[in-house]
Design an enzyme around this catalytic site. Structure first.
Site, PDB file in Angstrom:
ATOM      1  N   ARG A   1       0.890  -1.148  -0.051  1.00 23.65           N
ATOM      2  CA  ARG A   1      -0.025   0.021  -0.006  1.00 23.65           C
ATOM      3  C   ARG A   1       0.902   1.177  -0.026  1.00 23.65           C
ATOM      4  NH1 ARG A   1       2.277   2.083   3.791  1.00 23.65           N
ATOM      5  NH2 ARG A   1       0.892   3.698   3.589  1.00 23.65           N
ATOM      6  N   GLY A   2       0.213   2.372  -0.092  1.00 22.85           N
ATOM      7  CA  GLY A   2       1.204   3.738  -0.068  1.00 22.85           C
ATOM      8  C   GLY A   2       1.175   3.844  -1.605  1.00 22.85           C
ATOM      9  N   ALA A   3       0.653   5.123  -2.076  1.00 22.60           N
ATOM     10  CA  ALA A   3       0.687   5.434  -3.657  1.00 22.60           C
ATOM     11  C   ALA A   3       1.877   5.061  -4.405  1.00 22.60           C
ATOM     12  CB  ALA A   3       0.347   6.903  -3.872  1.00 22.60           C
TER      13      ALA A   3
ATOM     14  N   ARG B   1      -7.850  -0.518  -6.620  1.00 19.91           N
ATOM     15  CA  ARG B   1      -8.015   0.817  -5.698  1.00 19.91           C
ATOM     16  C   ARG B   1      -7.941   2.082  -6.507  1.00 19.91           C
ATOM     17  NH1 ARG B   1      -4.383   1.088  -0.520  1.00 19.91           N
ATOM     18  NH2 ARG B   1      -6.099   2.227   0.153  1.00 19.91           N
TER      19      ARG B   1
ATOM     20  N   GLN C   1      -2.132   2.715   9.887  1.00 21.99           N
ATOM     21  CA  GLN C   1      -0.881   2.523   9.263  1.00 21.99           C
ATOM     22  C   GLN C   1       0.208   3.516  10.007  1.00 21.99           C
ATOM     23  OE1 GLN C   1      -3.523   3.366   7.694  1.00 21.99           O
ATOM     24  NE2 GLN C   1      -3.790   2.791   5.789  1.00 21.99           N
TER      25      GLN C   1
ATOM     26  N   ASP D   1      -2.093  10.587  -2.217  1.00 20.17           N
ATOM     27  CA  ASP D   1      -2.337   9.684  -3.033  1.00 20.17           C
ATOM     28  C   ASP D   1      -2.591  10.333  -4.472  1.00 20.17           C
ATOM     29  OD1 ASP D   1      -2.700   8.661  -0.207  1.00 20.17           O
ATOM     30  OD2 ASP D   1      -2.740   6.694  -1.701  1.00 20.17           O
TER      31      ASP D   1
ATOM     32  N   ASN E   1      -5.261  12.643   0.491  1.00 19.27           N
ATOM     33  CA  ASN E   1      -4.457  11.676   1.230  1.00 19.27           C
ATOM     34  C   ASN E   1      -5.214  10.947   2.423  1.00 19.27           C
ATOM     35  OD1 ASN E   1      -1.653  10.625   1.960  1.00 19.27           O
ATOM     36  ND2 ASN E   1      -1.800  12.000   3.904  1.00 19.27           N
ATOM     37  N   LYS E   2      -4.652  10.093   3.085  1.00 22.47           N
ATOM     38  CA  LYS E   2      -5.255   9.208   4.130  1.00 22.47           C
ATOM     39  C   LYS E   2      -6.449  10.075   5.018  1.00 22.47           C
ATOM     40  CE  LYS E   2      -5.165   5.708   4.372  1.00 22.47           C
ATOM     41  NZ  LYS E   2      -5.982   5.156   3.736  1.00 22.47           N
TER      42      LYS E   2
HETATM   43  O1  MRU Z   1      -4.494   3.349   2.224  1.00 23.12           O
HETATM   44  P1  MRU Z   1      -3.178   3.369   2.252  1.00 23.12           P
HETATM   45  O2  MRU Z   1      -2.444   2.871   3.166  1.00 23.12           O
HETATM   46  O3  MRU Z   1      -2.652   2.926   0.785  1.00 23.12           O
HETATM   47  O4  MRU Z   1      -2.820   5.047   2.175  1.00 23.12           O
HETATM   48  C1  MRU Z   1      -1.534   5.565   2.121  1.00 23.12           C
HETATM   49  C2  MRU Z   1      -1.413   7.192   2.425  1.00 23.12           C
HETATM   50  O5  MRU Z   1      -2.493   7.859   2.200  1.00 23.12           O
HETATM   51  C3  MRU Z   1      -0.127   7.574   2.109  1.00 23.12           C
HETATM   52  O6  MRU Z   1      -0.148   8.781   2.884  1.00 23.12           O
HETATM   53  C4  MRU Z   1       0.069   7.927   0.685  1.00 23.12           C
HETATM   54  O7  MRU Z   1      -0.210   6.921  -0.346  1.00 23.12           O
HETATM   55  C5  MRU Z   1       1.229   8.588   0.446  1.00 23.12           C
HETATM   56  S1  MRU Z   1       2.642   7.529   0.523  1.00 23.12           S
HETATM   57  C6  MRU Z   1       4.120   7.745   0.180  1.00 23.12           C
END
Ligand code: MRU
Length: 351
Positions: A45-47, A88, A195, A236, A246-247
């Site tokens: 996970r994470g963009a 996603r 996270q 994201d 973002n999250k």
């Molecule tokens: O749902 P996730 O864990 O994939 O969400 C991740 C985030 O929101 C991060 O802050 C974002 O992807 C930036 S990662 C460098």
């Protein structure tokens, strides 16, 4: 260094982020379908990590394809892109990676099949290396924005685990510490998937970086007490006008930051900037399953049948963002101008 994901001779190997911080285990995917599942279930996970995982999933699909013609290979390639596209919706890096692999495929069409396959694998590996380099560049630039000492708040995990290594927001913090700044990280736990407490705290502690986990609703009082000198988060998807998805919870932090006159920084590679999306209202927000809210580690914490909302992301309007750090430079308001300038030459691979 943490190996979030890597191309190996036996497949694409991921650290299983659903098991951290209590178990450090690895999963090797040998098909596109398995990579799509790893993205959907948040093993990865994470963009930026999702973007490179997408490219590697596509590379696996062509590597394993039994196609005898370029047309047949393209059919297998397209099927994999379609499968991953459904996993996603918010992280634009996923769509950026599909686009980049598509463009690479088109440029290879006249070559023999083994060469096309190898070139697509090489492209995915190149994206992995480029991601780490981008994070290190962002770190060097962004570190100059952080105070020489004191608390820095972050939300979710925008670290090595959310990228191919080093991290975006956590890369900025890592670089500041490497430059001799005495930073203490406050990590929001980041309900409901945690996270912050599971992943950010784990990777920062592994590097010996002083870290305090707080629950999300403590951020305001920490700011009021003067413990937070700056905020740095990842993204994201960033729209052309500088609105940042973002999250979920990032928006709340940004508003609190403005009230307390604390700078709010976003660190993200150019692959996260989506100039085709004019503003944040057009960013698709992923809705996740209700159990993430009603249960913690499999234990029910809300009444059976209660109504639940679970948007995984929120949008912070550009007016709350002090600066956006990319690998090419630091964008300041007005973002519609500064982001467009930074992205010149990169739009070739934007979606
Ligand atoms: O749902 P996730 O864990 O994939 O969400 C991740 C985030 O929101 C991060 O802050 C974002 O992807 C930036 S990662 C460098």
């Amino acid at each position: 260094m943490i190996n979030t994901l890597e191309w190996t001779d036996s497949g694409v190997r991921f650290i299983d982020q659903t098991k951290l911080p209590t178990e450090e285990t690895y999963v090797t995917c040998t098909t596109c379908e398995q990579v799509a599942d790893a993205i959907r279930t948040m093993i990865v996970r994470g963009a930026p990590a999702i973007g490179v995982a997408t490219a590697m999933g596509i590379a696996l699909a062509v590597q394993k394809s039994k196609a005898e013609t370029v047309g047949e290979l393209k059919r297998d390639f397209d099927q994999c892109c379609e499968l991953i596209r459904q996993t996603r919706p918010t992280a634009v890096n996923l769509f950026w990676a599909i686009r980049r692999m598509q463009e690479r495929f088109e440029s290879l069409r006249i070559r023999p099949l083994p060469q096309i396959k190898q070139a697509l694998i090489d492209e995915a590996k190149r994206m992995h290396a480029e991601d780490i380099a981008a994070n290190q560049a962002m770190g060097r630039l962004g570190a100059t924005l952080l105070p020489s000492s004191g608390g820095v708040l972050t939300h979710c995990n925008a670290g090595a685990l959310a990228t191919c290594g080093y991290g975006t927001a956590l890369g900025v913090i890592r670089a500041a510490i490497e430059q001799g700044k005495k930073i203490h990280v406050y990590a929001d736990e980041t309900r409901p998937f945690l996270q912050g407490s599971r992943l950010t705290a784990w990777e920062l502690m592994k590097d010996g970086i002083p870290t305090t986990v707080i629950s999300d609703n403590m951020a305001g009082t920490m700011m009021k007490q003067g413990k937070i000198g700056a905020i740095v988060v990842g993204a994201d998807r960033i729209a052309a006008n500088g609105d940042v998805a973002n999250k979920v919870g990032t928006y709340t932090v940004a508003i609190l930051a403005k009230e307390h006159k604390i700078p709010f920084y976003v660190a993200a590679p150019l692959s996260t900037i989506d100039l085709r999306t004019t503003d944040g209202s057009k960013i698709p927000i992923e809705q996740r399953n209700r159990e993430e809210v009603t249960h913690i580690a499999g234990k029910q914490i809300a009444p059976q049948g209660v109504q639940v909302e679970n948007p995984a992301f929120d949008v912070t309007p550009a007016e709350y963002v002090t600066a956006i750090v990319t690998e090419r430079g630091i964008a300041r308001p007005p973002y519609s101008e500064s982001l467009a300038k930074l992205a010149v030459g990169a739009e070739k691979v934007s979606v």
